[in-house]
Scaffold this motif. Structure first.
Motif, PDB file in Angstrom:
ATOM      1  N   TYR A   1       0.811  -1.215   0.000  1.00  0.00           N
ATOM      2  CA  TYR A   1       0.000   0.000   0.000  1.00  0.00           C
ATOM      3  C   TYR A   1       0.853   1.277   0.000  1.00  0.00           C
ATOM      4  O   TYR A   1       0.386   2.341  -0.388  1.00  0.00           O
ATOM      5  N   TYR A   2       2.109   1.186   0.461  1.00  0.00           N
ATOM      6  CA  TYR A   2       2.974   2.374   0.490  1.00  0.00           C
ATOM      7  C   TYR A   2       3.449   2.734  -0.918  1.00  0.00           C
ATOM      8  O   TYR A   2       3.931   3.825  -1.160  1.00  0.00           O
ATOM      9  N   GLU A   3       3.294   1.781  -1.846  1.00  0.00           N
ATOM     10  CA  GLU A   3       3.613   2.017  -3.263  1.00  0.00           C
ATOM     11  C   GLU A   3       2.325   2.285  -4.054  1.00  0.00           C
ATOM     12  O   GLU A   3       2.225   3.252  -4.792  1.00  0.00           O
ATOM     13  N   LYS A   4       1.350   1.391  -3.869  1.00  0.00           N
ATOM     14  CA  LYS A   4       0.158   1.483  -4.728  1.00  0.00           C
ATOM     15  C   LYS A   4      -0.898   2.436  -4.158  1.00  0.00           C
ATOM     16  O   LYS A   4      -1.775   2.898  -4.883  1.00  0.00           O
ATOM     17  N   GLY A   5      -0.806   2.746  -2.874  1.00  0.00           N
ATOM     18  CA  GLY A   5      -1.699   3.747  -2.286  1.00  0.00           C
ATOM     19  C   GLY A   5      -3.037   3.200  -1.822  1.00  0.00           C
ATOM     20  O   GLY A   5      -3.454   2.103  -2.205  1.00  0.00           O
ATOM     21  N   LEU A   6      -3.716   3.991  -1.004  1.00  0.00           N
ATOM     22  CA  LEU A   6      -4.999   3.600  -0.426  1.00  0.00           C
ATOM     23  C   LEU A   6      -6.164   4.141  -1.251  1.00  0.00           C
ATOM     24  O   LEU A   6      -6.041   5.136  -1.970  1.00  0.00           O
ATOM     25  N   ASP A   7      -7.278   3.486  -1.064  1.00  0.00           N
ATOM     26  CA  ASP A   7      -8.551   3.908  -1.627  1.00  0.00           C
ATOM     27  C   ASP A   7      -9.347   4.558  -0.477  1.00  0.00           C
ATOM     28  O   ASP A   7      -9.475   3.949   0.583  1.00  0.00           O
ATOM     29  N   LEU A   8      -9.829   5.779  -0.664  1.00  0.00           N
ATOM     30  CA  LEU A   8     -10.577   6.466   0.392  1.00  0.00           C
ATOM     31  C   LEU A   8     -12.022   6.725  -0.041  1.00  0.00           C
ATOM     32  O   LEU A   8     -12.307   6.799  -1.228  1.00  0.00           O
ATOM     33  N   ILE A   9     -12.876   6.905   0.960  1.00  0.00           N
ATOM     34  CA  ILE A   9     -14.212   7.435   0.685  1.00  0.00           C
ATOM     35  C   ILE A   9     -14.405   8.671   1.568  1.00  0.00           C
ATOM     36  O   ILE A   9     -13.707   8.841   2.569  1.00  0.00           O
ATOM     37  N   VAL A  10     -15.349   9.511   1.196  1.00  0.00           N
ATOM     38  CA  VAL A  10     -15.804  10.565   2.096  1.00  0.00           C
ATOM     39  C   VAL A  10     -16.949   9.966   2.904  1.00  0.00           C
ATOM     40  O   VAL A  10     -17.941   9.515   2.340  1.00  0.00           O
ATOM     41  N   SER A  11     -16.795   9.930   4.210  1.00  0.00           N
ATOM     42  CA  SER A  11     -17.772   9.268   5.078  1.00  0.00           C
ATOM     43  C   SER A  11     -19.053  10.085   5.199  1.00  0.00           C
ATOM     44  O   SER A  11     -19.038  11.311   5.082  1.00  0.00           O
TER      45      SER A  11
ATOM     46  N   VAL B   1     -14.704   4.394  14.366  1.00  0.00           N
ATOM     47  CA  VAL B   1     -14.852   2.959  14.068  1.00  0.00           C
ATOM     48  C   VAL B   1     -15.919   2.764  12.993  1.00  0.00           C
ATOM     49  O   VAL B   1     -15.748   1.989  12.050  1.00  0.00           O
ATOM     50  N   LEU B   2     -17.033   3.497  13.118  1.00  0.00           N
ATOM     51  CA  LEU B   2     -18.125   3.341  12.148  1.00  0.00           C
ATOM     52  C   LEU B   2     -17.745   3.927  10.792  1.00  0.00           C
ATOM     53  O   LEU B   2     -18.134   3.401   9.751  1.00  0.00           O
ATOM     54  N   ALA B   3     -16.980   5.016  10.797  1.00  0.00           N
ATOM     55  CA  ALA B   3     -16.518   5.596   9.531  1.00  0.00           C
ATOM     56  C   ALA B   3     -15.606   4.598   8.814  1.00  0.00           C
ATOM     57  O   ALA B   3     -15.702   4.404   7.599  1.00  0.00           O
ATOM     58  N   ARG B   4     -14.739   3.938   9.594  1.00  0.00           N
ATOM     59  CA  ARG B   4     -13.838   2.947   9.001  1.00  0.00           C
ATOM     60  C   ARG B   4     -14.634   1.768   8.445  1.00  0.00           C
ATOM     61  O   ARG B   4     -14.338   1.246   7.366  1.00  0.00           O
ATOM     62  N   ALA B   5     -15.689   1.372   9.154  1.00  0.00           N
ATOM     63  CA  ALA B   5     -16.535   0.267   8.675  1.00  0.00           C
ATOM     64  C   ALA B   5     -17.228   0.654   7.372  1.00  0.00           C
ATOM     65  O   ALA B   5     -17.388  -0.168   6.467  1.00  0.00           O
ATOM     66  N   GLU B   6     -17.611   1.932   7.290  1.00  0.00           N
ATOM     67  CA  GLU B   6     -18.251   2.415   6.064  1.00  0.00           C
ATOM     68  C   GLU B   6     -17.269   2.316   4.889  1.00  0.00           C
ATOM     69  O   GLU B   6     -17.637   1.910   3.784  1.00  0.00           O
ATOM     70  N   ALA B   7     -16.009   2.662   5.156  1.00  0.00           N
ATOM     71  CA  ALA B   7     -14.976   2.547   4.126  1.00  0.00           C
ATOM     72  C   ALA B   7     -14.814   1.085   3.693  1.00  0.00           C
ATOM     73  O   ALA B   7     -14.803   0.781   2.495  1.00  0.00           O
ATOM     74  N   SER B   8     -14.733   0.196   4.663  1.00  0.00           N
ATOM     75  CA  SER B   8     -14.544  -1.231   4.348  1.00  0.00           C
ATOM     76  C   SER B   8     -15.687  -1.758   3.487  1.00  0.00           C
ATOM     77  O   SER B   8     -15.455  -2.484   2.526  1.00  0.00           O
ATOM     78  N   ARG B   9     -16.912  -1.379   3.857  1.00  0.00           N
ATOM     79  CA  ARG B   9     -18.068  -1.859   3.087  1.00  0.00           C
ATOM     80  C   ARG B   9     -18.025  -1.373   1.649  1.00  0.00           C
ATOM     81  O   ARG B   9     -18.544  -2.008   0.746  1.00  0.00           O
TER      82      ARG B   9
ATOM     83  N   GLY C   1     -15.293  -1.079   0.018  1.00  0.00           N
ATOM     84  CA  GLY C   1     -14.078  -1.621  -0.602  1.00  0.00           C
ATOM     85  C   GLY C   1     -12.888  -0.687  -0.492  1.00  0.00           C
ATOM     86  O   GLY C   1     -11.886  -0.857  -1.180  1.00  0.00           O
ATOM     87  N   ALA C   2     -12.987   0.342   0.373  1.00  0.00           N
ATOM     88  CA  ALA C   2     -11.890   1.283   0.571  1.00  0.00           C
ATOM     89  C   ALA C   2     -11.204   0.987   1.903  1.00  0.00           C
ATOM     90  O   ALA C   2     -11.695   0.174   2.691  1.00  0.00           O
ATOM     91  N   GLN C   3     -10.053   1.651   2.142  1.00  0.00           N
ATOM     92  CA  GLN C   3      -9.307   1.384   3.376  1.00  0.00           C
ATOM     93  C   GLN C   3      -9.493   2.473   4.426  1.00  0.00           C
ATOM     94  O   GLN C   3      -9.298   2.239   5.607  1.00  0.00           O
ATOM     95  N   GLU C   4      -9.787   3.679   4.007  1.00  0.00           N
ATOM     96  CA  GLU C   4      -9.917   4.761   4.998  1.00  0.00           C
ATOM     97  C   GLU C   4     -11.065   5.684   4.601  1.00  0.00           C
ATOM     98  O   GLU C   4     -11.492   5.704   3.440  1.00  0.00           O
ATOM     99  N   ALA C   5     -11.560   6.433   5.600  1.00  0.00           N
ATOM    100  CA  ALA C   5     -12.686   7.333   5.397  1.00  0.00           C
ATOM    101  C   ALA C   5     -12.297   8.756   5.798  1.00  0.00           C
ATOM    102  O   ALA C   5     -11.657   8.961   6.831  1.00  0.00           O
ATOM    103  N   ILE C   6     -12.700   9.707   4.964  1.00  0.00           N
ATOM    104  CA  ILE C   6     -12.471  11.125   5.259  1.00  0.00           C
ATOM    105  C   ILE C   6     -13.689  11.656   6.009  1.00  0.00           C
ATOM    106  O   ILE C   6     -14.826  11.451   5.578  1.00  0.00           O
ATOM    107  N   LEU C   7     -13.456  12.337   7.119  1.00  0.00           N
ATOM    108  CA  LEU C   7     -14.556  12.957   7.859  1.00  0.00           C
ATOM    109  C   LEU C   7     -14.605  14.442   7.527  1.00  0.00           C
ATOM    110  O   LEU C   7     -13.583  15.136   7.609  1.00  0.00           O
ATOM    111  N   LEU C   8     -15.793  14.911   7.148  1.00  0.00           N
ATOM    112  CA  LEU C   8     -15.964  16.341   6.872  1.00  0.00           C
ATOM    113  C   LEU C   8     -16.477  17.033   8.124  1.00  0.00           C
ATOM    114  O   LEU C   8     -17.129  16.413   8.971  1.00  0.00           O
ATOM    115  N   SER C   9     -16.214  18.338   8.201  1.00  0.00           N
ATOM    116  CA  SER C   9     -16.816  19.141   9.260  1.00  0.00           C
ATOM    117  C   SER C   9     -18.306  19.293   8.940  1.00  0.00           C
ATOM    118  O   SER C   9     -18.742  18.963   7.827  1.00  0.00           O
ATOM    119  N   THR C  10     -19.079  19.814   9.883  1.00  0.00           N
ATOM    120  CA  THR C  10     -20.522  19.927   9.630  1.00  0.00           C
ATOM    121  C   THR C  10     -20.815  20.855   8.450  1.00  0.00           C
ATOM    122  O   THR C  10     -21.853  20.729   7.815  1.00  0.00           O
TER     123      THR C  10
END
Ligand SMILES: *Cc1c(COP(=O)(O)O)cnc(C)c1O
Length: 298
Positions: A125-135, A158-166, A168-177
């Protein structure tokens, strides 16, 4: 494995806390995640200062002076004979009754130190990079519990990360309100566009990462390209040349897809690779941490 609990080193099987600990009942407590590189605890002073600030802000009194907590951290790493490791330091409210009242937690806070090995992401992943979603989960507002407090109350993350996993991504971006990028579920975020290195400012509500701070120092001092702290939306991230995340666990890791949009070339970019190199050199240098063993002082 030997685990430190309130002044004692115990075997993993015997390292237990009460079911009445408010850390378990309410997520009432704070924590740190810290790396050990080559027998040195990375930026231990920064982590301990942040622990003290987090504890103070939730009205949690440190059970001992920071110098003693530092000694306990070093002792725990030493007891496990580790040179490269990941430390999880927890400070819980301690044993109380079933109510919310922290004054009932008379025994005082519980200090736990675990030293283990981790590999958060496989090397590839340090070469090919992660897939993110906006949570869909927003960063909590500072008038609930400041995101600057590294609290045990981690369920939104934890729930944001689960949303990413569902997805097919590895991490989730959290936006401010109001829709600005703050950070990821356990990492700070940076992007690079037209030579500028950009990260969200502290006031938008982020956890002020130690790795974030180190990357900002390295960019300023070693690249001569100071990081700009400003607000931005996912729209700017989609169009960035490079995006990377920082955290003690993940270290510095590129992100190459966000919500299905390809970032830059779709692989780790040249600046990200350069910053990863600077970080690794720095982590290997004596100035980067506190020596656990006598011979790591040299
Ligand atoms: C710990 C943490 C980070 C990263 O901080 P480091 O000190 O670099 O490990 C970022 N965001 C959140 C929510 C965190 O809990």
């Amino acid at each position: 494995m030997k685990i430190y609990i309130n002044g004692q080193l115990r075997e993993k099987e015997d390292a237990m806390v009460s079911v009445f600990d408010h850390g378990l009942l309410y997520g009432d407590g704070v924590f740190e995640g810290i790396r050990v590189y080559g027998g040195r605890v990375f930026r231990l002073d920064d982590h301990l200062q942040r622990l003290a600030k987090s504890a103070e802000s939730i009205l949690l009194t440190l059970p001992m002076p920071l110098k003693k907590i530092e000694a306990a951290v070093l002792e725990t790493v030493r007891a496990n004979g580790l040179k490269d490791a990941y430390i999880r330091l927890l400070l819980t409210r301690g044993v109380g009754d079933l109510g919310l009242d922290m004054r009932k937690c008379k025994a005082g806070p519980c200090l736990i130190i675990i030293a283990d090995r981790i590999e958060l992401y496989p090397d590839a992943y340090y070469e090919k990079g992660l897939d993110l979603i906006v949570s869909t989960i927003r960063q909590r507002r500072s008038d609930q519990l400041s995101p600057g407090v590294k609290s045990l109350n981690y369920l939104p993350n934890v729930l944001a990360r689960a949303e990413a996993s569902r997805a097919g991504a590895q991490e989730a971006i959290l936006l401010s309100t109001d829709g600005y990028v703050t950070e990821c579920s356990g990492d700070n975020i940076f992007f690079i566009a037209e030579g500028a290195i950009v990260t969200p400012p502290v006031h938008i509500g982020i956890l002020e990462g130690v790795t974030r701070k180190v990357v900002m120092e390295l960019c300023r001092d070693r690249l001569g390209n100071p990081v700009v702290e400003r607000l931005f939306t996912p729209f700017e991230l989609y169009r960035a040349g490079e995006v990377f995340l920082t955290g003690s666990g993940a270290e510095i890791i590129p992100a190459v897809r966000i919500d299905g949009r390809t970032i830059g070339s779709g692989a780790a970019g040249p600046m990200t690779k350069k910053i990863i190199g600077l970080f690794r050199d720095y982590a290997a240098s004596p100035a980067s941490g506190t020596a656990v063993y006598e011979d790591a002082k040299r």
